[in-house]
Design a protein around this motif. Structure first.
Motif, PDB file in Angstrom:
ATOM      1  N   LYS A  25       0.837  -1.207   0.000  1.00 56.78           N
ATOM      2  CA  LYS A  25       0.000   0.000   0.000  1.00 56.78           C
ATOM      3  C   LYS A  25       0.870   1.255   0.000  1.00 56.78           C
ATOM      4  CE  LYS A  25      -3.132  -1.431   3.336  1.00 56.78           C
ATOM      5  NZ  LYS A  25      -3.183  -2.843   3.285  1.00 56.78           N
ATOM      6  N   LEU A  26       1.930   1.244   0.781  1.00 62.49           N
ATOM      7  CA  LEU A  26       2.830   2.399   0.812  1.00 62.49           C
ATOM      8  C   LEU A  26       3.430   2.658  -0.563  1.00 62.49           C
ATOM      9  CD1 LEU A  26       4.752   1.989   4.180  1.00 62.49           C
ATOM     10  CD2 LEU A  26       3.151   3.804   3.576  1.00 62.49           C
ATOM     11  N   MET A  27       3.863   1.616  -1.220  1.00 62.06           N
ATOM     12  CA  MET A  27       4.479   1.770  -2.542  1.00 62.06           C
ATOM     13  C   MET A  27       3.467   2.302  -3.566  1.00 62.06           C
ATOM     14  SD  MET A  27       6.850  -1.660  -2.546  1.00 62.06           S
ATOM     15  CE  MET A  27       7.169  -1.587  -4.291  1.00 62.06           C
ATOM     16  N   THR A  28       2.219   1.889  -3.440  1.00 64.94           N
ATOM     17  CA  THR A  28       1.182   2.325  -4.367  1.00 64.94           C
ATOM     18  C   THR A  28       0.728   3.754  -4.081  1.00 64.94           C
ATOM     19  OG1 THR A  28       0.396   0.063  -4.593  1.00 64.94           O
ATOM     20  CG2 THR A  28      -1.136   1.800  -5.225  1.00 64.94           C
ATOM     21  N   LEU A  29       0.519   4.063  -2.815  1.00 62.44           N
ATOM     22  CA  LEU A  29      -0.062   5.359  -2.463  1.00 62.44           C
ATOM     23  C   LEU A  29       0.961   6.475  -2.278  1.00 62.44           C
ATOM     24  CD1 LEU A  29      -2.771   4.055   0.012  1.00 62.44           C
ATOM     25  CD2 LEU A  29      -3.143   5.001  -2.280  1.00 62.44           C
ATOM     26  N   PHE A  30       2.203   6.133  -2.024  1.00 60.34           N
ATOM     27  CA  PHE A  30       3.215   7.152  -1.761  1.00 60.34           C
ATOM     28  C   PHE A  30       4.441   6.955  -2.676  1.00 60.34           C
ATOM     29  CE2 PHE A  30       0.943   6.327   2.254  1.00 60.34           C
ATOM     30  CZ  PHE A  30       0.364   7.583   2.444  1.00 60.34           C
ATOM     31  N   PRO A  31       4.227   7.056  -3.990  1.00 62.41           N
ATOM     32  CA  PRO A  31       5.346   6.795  -4.909  1.00 62.41           C
ATOM     33  C   PRO A  31       6.329   7.964  -5.019  1.00 62.41           C
ATOM     34  CG  PRO A  31       3.398   7.397  -6.145  1.00 62.41           C
ATOM     35  CD  PRO A  31       2.994   7.328  -4.687  1.00 62.41           C
ATOM     36  N   TYR A  32       6.038   9.091  -4.401  1.00 65.11           N
ATOM     37  CA  TYR A  32       6.905  10.261  -4.497  1.00 65.11           C
ATOM     38  C   TYR A  32       7.064  10.885  -3.112  1.00 65.11           C
ATOM     39  CZ  TYR A  32       2.119  11.942  -4.896  1.00 65.11           C
ATOM     40  OH  TYR A  32       0.785  12.145  -4.693  1.00 65.11           O
ATOM     41  N   ILE A  35       3.534  13.985   0.416  1.00 72.69           N
ATOM     42  CA  ILE A  35       2.508  13.199   1.089  1.00 72.69           C
ATOM     43  C   ILE A  35       1.308  14.115   1.278  1.00 72.69           C
ATOM     44  CG2 ILE A  35       1.869  12.007   3.213  1.00 72.69           C
ATOM     45  CD1 ILE A  35       4.796  11.206   3.522  1.00 72.69           C
ATOM     46  N   ASN A  36       0.131  13.635   0.872  1.00 75.62           N
ATOM     47  CA  ASN A  36      -1.056  14.457   1.059  1.00 75.62           C
ATOM     48  C   ASN A  36      -2.100  13.704   1.868  1.00 75.62           C
ATOM     49  OD1 ASN A  36      -2.763  12.950  -0.821  1.00 75.62           O
ATOM     50  ND2 ASN A  36      -1.344  13.727  -2.365  1.00 75.62           N
ATOM     51  N   GLN A  37      -3.036  14.416   2.402  1.00 77.54           N
ATOM     52  CA  GLN A  37      -4.016  13.852   3.320  1.00 77.54           C
ATOM     53  C   GLN A  37      -4.902  12.803   2.660  1.00 77.54           C
ATOM     54  OE1 GLN A  37      -3.852  14.557   6.659  1.00 77.54           O
ATOM     55  NE2 GLN A  37      -5.200  12.776   6.786  1.00 77.54           N
ATOM     56  N   CYS A  38      -5.245  12.971   1.393  1.00 75.67           N
ATOM     57  CA  CYS A  38      -6.114  11.972   0.752  1.00 75.67           C
ATOM     58  C   CYS A  38      -5.409  10.614   0.647  1.00 75.67           C
ATOM     59  CB  CYS A  38      -6.641  12.454  -0.584  1.00 75.67           C
ATOM     60  SG  CYS A  38      -5.420  12.679  -1.865  1.00 75.67           S
ATOM     61  N   LEU A  42      -6.702   7.234   2.581  1.00 68.88           N
ATOM     62  CA  LEU A  42      -6.968   5.994   1.844  1.00 68.88           C
ATOM     63  C   LEU A  42      -6.146   4.841   2.412  1.00 68.88           C
ATOM     64  CD1 LEU A  42      -8.490   4.580  -0.375  1.00 68.88           C
ATOM     65  CD2 LEU A  42      -6.706   5.295  -1.977  1.00 68.88           C
ATOM     66  N   PHE A  43      -4.882   5.083   2.726  1.00 65.72           N
ATOM     67  CA  PHE A  43      -4.040   4.051   3.349  1.00 65.72           C
ATOM     68  C   PHE A  43      -4.692   3.555   4.641  1.00 65.72           C
ATOM     69  CE2 PHE A  43      -0.884   2.649   6.385  1.00 65.72           C
ATOM     70  CZ  PHE A  43      -0.121   1.749   5.647  1.00 65.72           C
ATOM     71  N   ASN A  44      -5.110   4.482   5.480  1.00 64.56           N
ATOM     72  CA  ASN A  44      -5.715   4.121   6.766  1.00 64.56           C
ATOM     73  C   ASN A  44      -7.041   3.378   6.582  1.00 64.56           C
ATOM     74  OD1 ASN A  44      -3.592   5.176   8.258  1.00 64.56           O
ATOM     75  ND2 ASN A  44      -4.552   7.188   8.447  1.00 64.56           N
ATOM     76  N   GLN A  45      -7.863   3.809   5.629  1.00 67.24           N
ATOM     77  CA  GLN A  45      -9.133   3.131   5.379  1.00 67.24           C
ATOM     78  C   GLN A  45      -8.913   1.697   4.901  1.00 67.24           C
ATOM     79  OE1 GLN A  45     -10.951   5.688   2.479  1.00 67.24           O
ATOM     80  NE2 GLN A  45     -11.395   7.306   3.969  1.00 67.24           N
ATOM     81  N   GLN A  46      -7.988   1.528   3.965  1.00 67.19           N
ATOM     82  CA  GLN A  46      -7.717   0.193   3.440  1.00 67.19           C
ATOM     83  C   GLN A  46      -7.130  -0.721   4.516  1.00 67.19           C
ATOM     84  OE1 GLN A  46      -8.653  -0.956   0.367  1.00 67.19           O
ATOM     85  NE2 GLN A  46      -9.697   1.018   0.341  1.00 67.19           N
ATOM     86  N   THR A  47      -6.249  -0.183   5.332  1.00 69.92           N
ATOM     87  CA  THR A  47      -5.652  -0.961   6.418  1.00 69.92           C
ATOM     88  C   THR A  47      -6.713  -1.364   7.432  1.00 69.92           C
ATOM     89  OG1 THR A  47      -3.516   0.125   6.111  1.00 69.92           O
ATOM     90  CG2 THR A  47      -3.901  -0.925   8.245  1.00 69.92           C
TER      91      THR A  47
END
Length: 167
Positions: A25-32, A35-38, A42-47
């Motif tokens: 999830k980190l690799m998918t959501l934070f590729p750069y 870091i933004n709140q959305c 999403l990371f927290n919701q999926q987890t």
């Protein structure tokens, strides 16, 4: 991640899976670097969804037990359960089907093994069975029986296994 994120229970040993899933999830959501709140949300919701589905599977083991030899086990039998687990149990009882949501960790076979093993029985069967002839159903059941028998025959008996481990 890991135990810092939470701990479900050692029964199904989900820790390594949850670490690997968090990394993916980190690799998918934070590729750069930004870091933004959305992305965080999403990371927290999926987890959270993943933990709750694992929780349901673990709770099933305790809720459906036939053990009643202590206050602990009597509590487990009587405890309220999450509505998501209740829905899964009721669907299985009423239709014989198990619905897997969002690639949850435990598949239909795992859910079936626990439900059947703990005495939860389906009052119906999957309608796809009606598309098979009696001969085909019998052939498939014999194949399953054969696979189980062959697997069991390849394994040492309990005493032989213990002796092998001790030497």
């Amino acid at each position: 991640m890991g135990l810092a994120a939470g701990f479900v229970e050692p029964l199904e040993s989900t820790g390594l899976h949850l670490i690997q899933s968090a990394i993916a999830k980190l690799m998918t959501l934070f590729p750069y670097k930004n870091i933004n709140q959305c992305d965080i949300d999403l990371f927290n919701q999926q987890t959270e969804k993943e933990y709750l589905r694992i929780r349901d599977f673990i709770v099933l083991h305790y809720k459906a037990t036939e053990r009643d030899d202590s206050d602990f086990w009597r509590y487990c039998q009587a405890m309220p359960i999450p509505s998501t687990l209740q829905q899964k149990i009721e669907m299985y009882k009423e239709t014989g089907r198990i619905f897997r949501q969002d690639d949850e960790l435990f598949n239909e076979t795992s859910w079936l093994a626990v439900m059947q093993g703990q005495g939860i029985k389906a009052n119906n069967y999957h309608p796809l069975v009606d598309r098979l002839s009696d001969v085909e159903i019998q052939r498939r059941l014999q194949n399953i029986e054969s696979v189980i028998a062959n697997s069991a025959n390849l394994m040492p008996d309990h005493h032989a296994y213990i002796q092998q481990m001790l030497s």
